[in-house]
Design a protein around this motif. Sequence first.
Motif, PDB file in Angstrom:
ATOM      1  N   GLY A  51     -13.550  34.897  12.203  1.00 38.99           N
ATOM      2  CA  GLY A  51     -12.630  35.422  13.210  1.00 38.99           C
ATOM      3  C   GLY A  51     -12.697  36.928  13.375  1.00 38.99           C
ATOM      4  N   ARG A  52     -11.525  37.524  13.509  1.00 38.51           N
ATOM      5  CA  ARG A  52     -11.435  38.957  13.766  1.00 38.51           C
ATOM      6  C   ARG A  52     -12.049  39.798  12.645  1.00 38.51           C
ATOM      7  NH1 ARG A  52      -7.398  42.729  12.295  1.00 38.51           N
ATOM      8  NH2 ARG A  52      -7.446  44.573  13.626  1.00 38.51           N
ATOM      9  N   ARG A  53     -11.826  39.359  11.397  1.00 40.25           N
ATOM     10  CA  ARG A  53     -12.352  40.141  10.265  1.00 40.25           C
ATOM     11  C   ARG A  53     -13.882  40.188  10.274  1.00 40.25           C
ATOM     12  NH1 ARG A  53      -7.534  38.400   7.282  1.00 40.25           N
ATOM     13  NH2 ARG A  53      -8.381  36.324   7.331  1.00 40.25           N
ATOM     14  N   ARG A  81     -15.037  42.532  13.076  1.00 41.65           N
ATOM     15  CA  ARG A  81     -14.882  43.951  12.740  1.00 41.65           C
ATOM     16  C   ARG A  81     -15.915  44.382  11.708  1.00 41.65           C
ATOM     17  NH1 ARG A  81     -10.195  46.684  14.030  1.00 41.65           N
ATOM     18  NH2 ARG A  81     -10.048  47.704  12.008  1.00 41.65           N
ATOM     19  N   GLN A  82     -16.163  43.522  10.718  1.00 45.02           N
ATOM     20  CA  GLN A  82     -17.147  43.866   9.694  1.00 45.02           C
ATOM     21  C   GLN A  82     -18.545  43.951  10.319  1.00 45.02           C
ATOM     22  OE1 GLN A  82     -16.853  45.293   7.112  1.00 45.02           O
ATOM     23  NE2 GLN A  82     -17.855  44.481   5.320  1.00 45.02           N
ATOM     24  N   ARG A 111     -18.865  47.256  12.105  1.00 44.87           N
ATOM     25  CA  ARG A 111     -18.993  48.347  11.145  1.00 44.87           C
ATOM     26  C   ARG A 111     -20.419  48.384  10.583  1.00 44.87           C
ATOM     27  NH1 ARG A 111     -14.566  47.017   7.887  1.00 44.87           N
ATOM     28  NH2 ARG A 111     -13.123  48.341   9.003  1.00 44.87           N
ATOM     29  N   GLU A 147      -5.028  37.885  11.083  1.00 47.49           N
ATOM     30  CA  GLU A 147      -6.404  38.117  10.619  1.00 47.49           C
ATOM     31  C   GLU A 147      -6.645  39.599  10.335  1.00 47.49           C
ATOM     32  OE1 GLU A 147      -9.425  35.081  12.196  1.00 47.49           O
ATOM     33  OE2 GLU A 147      -8.417  35.791  13.990  1.00 47.49           O
ATOM     34  N   ILE A 148      -5.722  40.217   9.614  1.00 44.19           N
ATOM     35  CA  ILE A 148      -5.890  41.637   9.325  1.00 44.19           C
ATOM     36  C   ILE A 148      -6.874  41.822   8.175  1.00 44.19           C
ATOM     37  CG2 ILE A 148      -3.570  42.247  10.136  1.00 44.19           C
ATOM     38  CD1 ILE A 148      -2.952  42.763   7.117  1.00 44.19           C
ATOM     39  N   GLU A 149      -7.480  42.990   8.155  1.00 43.51           N
ATOM     40  CA  GLU A 149      -8.377  43.353   7.065  1.00 43.51           C
ATOM     41  C   GLU A 149      -7.555  43.921   5.917  1.00 43.51           C
ATOM     42  OE1 GLU A 149     -11.041  46.051   9.343  1.00 43.51           O
ATOM     43  OE2 GLU A 149     -12.575  44.612   8.725  1.00 43.51           O
TER      44      GLU A 149
END
Lengths: 263, 95
Positions: A158-160, A163-164, A167, B40-42
Amino acid sequence: MELIGVPGAQLATLALGARSAPPLVMLHGLVSGNMASWYSSLASPLSASRRVILYDQRGHGASSLPRDGFDLDRQADDLGRVLAHHGQADAGVDIVGHSMGALIALRYALRRPRAVRRLVLVDAPMPAREHVAPSFAGLRTADDLGAWLDQQFAGLGGRRRERQQQRLQALFFASTLRADVQAMDAEPDAALAALKLPVLLVYGRASPCRAAGERLAAVLPQAALEWLDCGHYIPEEAPQALLAALTRFLTDDMHAHDLRETA
Amino acid sequence: MSRYDDTLELVIAKIRSTINEDWIALYDIDAETRFNDDLEIESIEFVKIAEAIQAHYGAQLDIVGWLSGRSIQELIGLSVGELAAYVAEATAGAA
């Protein structure tokens, strides 16, 4: 949490515990690490009796993503600036580093031994050109990176994951990070042998970096090597055992005494 | 509104300002919302949220003491309401 400027980057940093307590700075590992690697499981309990300084290395966590400066000298400069920001540049600080963070800590201690009280190297992958660089040497495309992410960070979605991926796309394809890691040799034996500081080496029994721990233990004059039942990612895999090892090592005043005698 | 409701509102505001992306402004966050499954936070974002709440309350709150010894995965597994309940309780005497 605040952002501080260093050449070419903005670094996020945070201090926990009483301002007057003995200083300890903790450095996370490459790519998957950031301040959260230490925050609740290790930095919080240690901050009961210490001033614990955390920061995100360039390109990690809440710090900016610069195009260069990932070599150990530039990153040791960053560490010096973070410590200066917290008023601890010459304070005789204790340093704990995991993985790449351990290599940065070691470089800093070799350059400024009198500014360091004790050093804890957690699964330091020395030399990084052998232990770290091969893991991402073959990545060429966004698809390669996606497959690598799924292999290195199983279960990330998902979102994580998105984002990774963003990055890492910047770090691997648009910065000097991989070239900088590829150029990281072992520290010279003569320099290590001259480092008159108490050093605790903590390695995982199942880590691929075991040989690095054995070599450092043989060459560093005041090193103790402790094996934990885990792999390379010790802060995540064995936080309780690591906390116990850190607490033992960092509260034994004999080490500080040794330092004064040999400084 | 109760003290808990005020705290919940503050925690939600800190989540929105920390994540600071378009979708979070529109996302319906309530006490049941989970940091892990829903937002879904980091892990680094959880640290920022905790620190923003700490900065808001200053010496009234010892959020680091409360988090101490827990894994970041465990913390991300919390609901927004669980975090707000702790903060409301910890700051109850100081209102």
